[in-house]
Design an enzyme around this catalytic site. Structure first.
Site, PDB file in Angstrom:
ATOM      1  N   ASP A 147      -3.675  18.532 -45.944  1.00  0.00           N
ATOM      2  CA  ASP A 147      -4.895  17.771 -45.679  1.00  0.00           C
ATOM      3  C   ASP A 147      -5.036  17.475 -44.183  1.00  0.00           C
ATOM      4  OD1 ASP A 147      -7.184  16.363 -46.258  1.00  0.00           O
ATOM      5  OD2 ASP A 147      -6.228  14.945 -47.635  1.00  0.00           O
ATOM      6  N   ASP A 155     -14.626  16.995 -51.104  1.00  0.00           N
ATOM      7  CA  ASP A 155     -14.209  15.764 -51.786  1.00  0.00           C
ATOM      8  C   ASP A 155     -15.220  15.384 -52.848  1.00  0.00           C
ATOM      9  OD1 ASP A 155     -11.825  15.261 -50.652  1.00  0.00           O
ATOM     10  OD2 ASP A 155     -12.514  13.670 -49.302  1.00  0.00           O
TER      11      ASP A 155
END
Ligand code: DGJ
Length: 732
Positions: A480, A550
């Site tokens: 990430d 997301d």
């Protein structure tokens, strides 16, 4: 050989299966762009170059009293600045004298089989040297002793051309590179629309189109990452071109940092396109004997519309950009605990979710953020890559083994490029972050960006991650990255190199990813940047899949996945079924539709399966079983877009298996509308001469399914967020 050079006429002809790309050396060494488009068997120069005296377009031959020739009106291939062309240059160099005028001319060239790698940078590659041919054109500025090598690699079967540039300072003065595009090309007209993929967090890669206008139009990133705001991609659509027909020119940069994709239409309606590292706040000191390598640009021409362009990119990226053992492997169905627990979990909770996942057929459990340091929220511990004993007292190995015992593989989240102020790492090494000495350090999500332009920082991260990866049976990593760069500077670089920091960071990151993916070849890596904030070919070179967004809401995902598919293959797109009301937009959609959207990517779940009813569990079981059955086709088949969610209330797309024996079509309707007409879905990519059997037993010819189409069942008229999937098998 796909590259021919006509010595007499000084013409280079680069040819793929369906495309020609033609350059000419004119006058005493200027490199002109002559043609790019549908394949021409032999270029004989019907559309000959003309030059006439144009007011306000100066001439580089004053001594010859020649007023017709000006670089301002020549269609060029890698234009410079300062010698009669006033349009955007492809490169710009500052000399010790302060001057920024340069003059590159063709010196020599070399044509050879294969495609060399780019030093320190990701790039498309060949598995054997017959897959591509390469042309290197050597340009020289004789006053500066500067050599610039333009590289072109032609994937003849793949129908793509890649370009990159290398600058070599062979003189004895220090040069400063201010701009270094990976490619530039001039089109003889401006009858195009410009298409780009832009948006923001949770809203990545909206398809945006606008007709070209005189002047400059561009997309860029100054954020230190390719960014969700604009993807490093641009296409020109010849007027009238669309999804299935017409001429498209695609430009994609294999780079994950600051970029500029620029289009300039000049006074004569010539269109100049370039893509490369963003010259904004960039400068690179090139001392004698030093060289600079630009990232690679991948250029695709299609006369079969955007669909044709996408399938060329998909095949190339799937097979000759992605690497490693997962390149050709079916990817596991995963369950990720992020939206199920956020930071609030312990080993037992994790084990329960995994156990339920196993019951339903899921193959991999991914432990997301919160397993390390003292991390119970996002304010601390990034950089402290050792297990959080409060949550996981038995350690990672114990947890991974418990998950393995359930019959699932175990995967782990990291955010290796970041550090929290509240971390042991930052307390020990406050100068290990990107910063400028004289200013306070802005934070984003309470974190700072580690200075990956420093070798010592990169080495430390490689060591820390390797220790964790060796400590437990980990087969998957989610990588990430959740903030962009501010106060850009490095403690180790001298003042004259500070503006190199952002690019040096990318070079450091690429080395870290290269070393880790090489050292752990059996680990599947998925990149992520607050979702799809760094969904670019640079990352795909190291990590064959990316968390697409997301935003896991099925309806938002229609646009996000549709836009992403313009360039990137479905095998690269992570797509999960999540809970309702959806955590990003609050929408409630049926589990069936959430499944049908996620089934069109690299499939997984991201919710607490232990709270599901028996009926929901059954549906998950069915979805998982179905995906296993069609996974190869979804991840490695050909992808066709049928209905565009940016243009209406519906979306549809389909997959055709590699051998053409099967197909899968998905239809989605967003909102119910009163008294709607009946819908027909015209399929694509089938064999018109073959019969296909649907799951309900009906048998239709490929021609009928493509030309007359499939009737969407009338029951789908009712209700919001409805969807349907058809599976078709070829009947021999
Ligand atoms: C952002 C990612 O996109 C999410 O999927 C999740 O991993 C969080 N970070 C964790 O902090």
């Amino acid at each position: 050989m796909s590259i021919l050079y006509d010595e007499e006429r000084k013409i280079f002809h680069l040819a793929t299966n369906k495309t020609s790309y033609v350059l000419e050396v004119v006058r005493d060494g200027y490199l002109a762009h002559r043609y790019w488009g549908k394949k021409i068997s032999r270029f004989r120069d019907s559309n000959t170059l003309v030059s006439i005296d144009r007011p306000l377009s100066p001439n580089p031959y004053p001594h010859r009293k020649e007023s017709a020739f000006s670089l301002d009106t020549l269609t060029q291939e890698y234009p410079g600045y300062g010698t009669t062309d006033f349009r955007t240059p492809a490169y710009q160099i500052q000399l010790e004298s302060g001057s920024t005028t340069t003059d590159l001319r063709v010196h020599t060239h070399r044509i050879f089989k294969g495609k060399p790698g780019l030093e320190g940078l990701p790039a498309t590659y060949v598995d054997n040297e017959n897959e591509a041919d390469t042309l290197e054109i050597v340009l020289r500025d004789s006053i500066l002793d500067l050599t610039v090598i333009l590289s072109y690699s032609v994937f003849e079967q793949g129908d793509a051309i890649t370009r990159s540039v290398r600058f070599i300072n062979e003189g004895d003065e220090k040069l400063r590179l201010l701009r270094a595009s990976s490619m530039s090309a001039d089109f003889g007209d401006a009858e195009y629309e410009m298409l780009h993929l832009s948006g923001g967090w949770s809203n990545e890669r909206n398809v945006i189109k606008r007709p070209l206008q005189k002047g400059i139009q561009s997309v860029e990133s100054k954020r230190g990452a390719s960014s969700p705001q604009h993807n490093p991609f641009l296409a020109l659509l010849r007027r009238g071109a669309g999804e299935d027909c017409g001429e498209i020119y695609g430009f994609n940069l294999v780079y994950s940092g600051n970029f500029l994709a620029n289009v300039e239409v000049d006074q004569y309606d010539t269109t100049r396109v370039s893509i490369g590292i963003n010259p904004f706040d960039f400068a690179w000191l090139l001392k004698p004997d030093e060289s600079f390598q630009t990232p690679e640009a991948v250029m695709v021409y299609s006369d079969e519309g955007l669909g044709g362009m996408s399938r060329i990119y998909h095949r190339l990226y799937r097979s000759r950009l992605c690497r490693g053992e997962f390149r050709d492997k079916e990817r596991p169905i995963l369950i990720n605990n992020w939206e199920a627990t956020y930071f609030d979990f312990n080993a037992d909770k994790i084990e329960q979710i995994a156990a339920k996942g196993k019951d339903l057929g899921i193959e991999l459990f991914v432990l997301d953020d919160g397993w390390f340091g003292k991390r119970d929220d996002d304010t601390s511990s990034l950089g402290d890559w050792f297990v959080n004993q409060n949550k996981l007292p038995g350690g990672l190995e114990d947890l991974a083994k418990r998950i393995n015992k359930q019959g699932l593989q175990f995967g782990l989240w990291f955010e290796p490029e970041m550090v929290n102020e509240d971390s042991d790492l930052y307390r020990k090494h406050p100068d290990w972050v990107i910063h400028t000495a004289e200013r306070p350090r802005s934070t984003g999500r309470y974190q700072l960006v580690l200075d990956f332009s420093r070798r010592d920082v990169c080495d430390a991260i490689i060591r820390m991650l390797s220790d964790v990866l060796r400590s437990a049976p980990i087969t998957y990593v989610k990588w990430d990255m959740n903030r962009h760069m501010t106060e850009i500077g490095s403690a180790l670089l001298p003042p004259e190199r500070q503006r190199e920091t952002a690019h040096r960071y990318m070079l450091g990151l690429y080395r870290v990813m290269d070393e880790l993916t090489t050292a752990f070849p059996h680990v599947l890596f998925e990149s992520c940047s607050s979702g799809g904030g760094r969904f670019d070919p640079g990352m795909l070179y190291y990590m064959p899949q990316t968390w697409t967004s997301d935003n896991s809401d099925a309806i938002s995902r229609l646009k996000i996945q549709y836009g992403t598919s313009l360039v990137y293959p479905v095998s690269a797109m992570g797509a999960h079924v999540s809970d309702v009301p959806n955590h990003q937009v609050g929408r409630v959609t049926p589990l069936e539709t959430r499944g049908n959207v996620a089934l069109s990517g690299v499939f997984g779940y991201e919710l607490d399966l232990t709270t599901f009813s028996e009926q929901e569990e059954q549906m998950v079981k069915d979805q998982v079983a179905f995906y296993k059955d069609v996974r190869r086709m979804v991840q490695f088949g050909d992808f066709y877009r049928l209905l565009n969610p940016f243009e209406g209330n519906e979306a549809a797309w389909m997959f055709v298996s590699e051998d053409g024996s099967e197909a899968l079509a998905f239809y989605y309707k967003v909102l119910a509308q009163p008294n709607l007409g009946f819908r027909t879905l015209r399929l694509k990519g089938l064999n018109p001469d073959v019969l296909y059997r649907l799951d309900d037993g009906d048998l239709f010819g490929g021609d009928e399914l493509m030309y007359a189409g499939l009737r969407v069942p009338a029951e789908l008229l009712m209700g919001d967020f409805r969807s349907k999937v058809w599976r078709l098998r070829r009947e021999d």
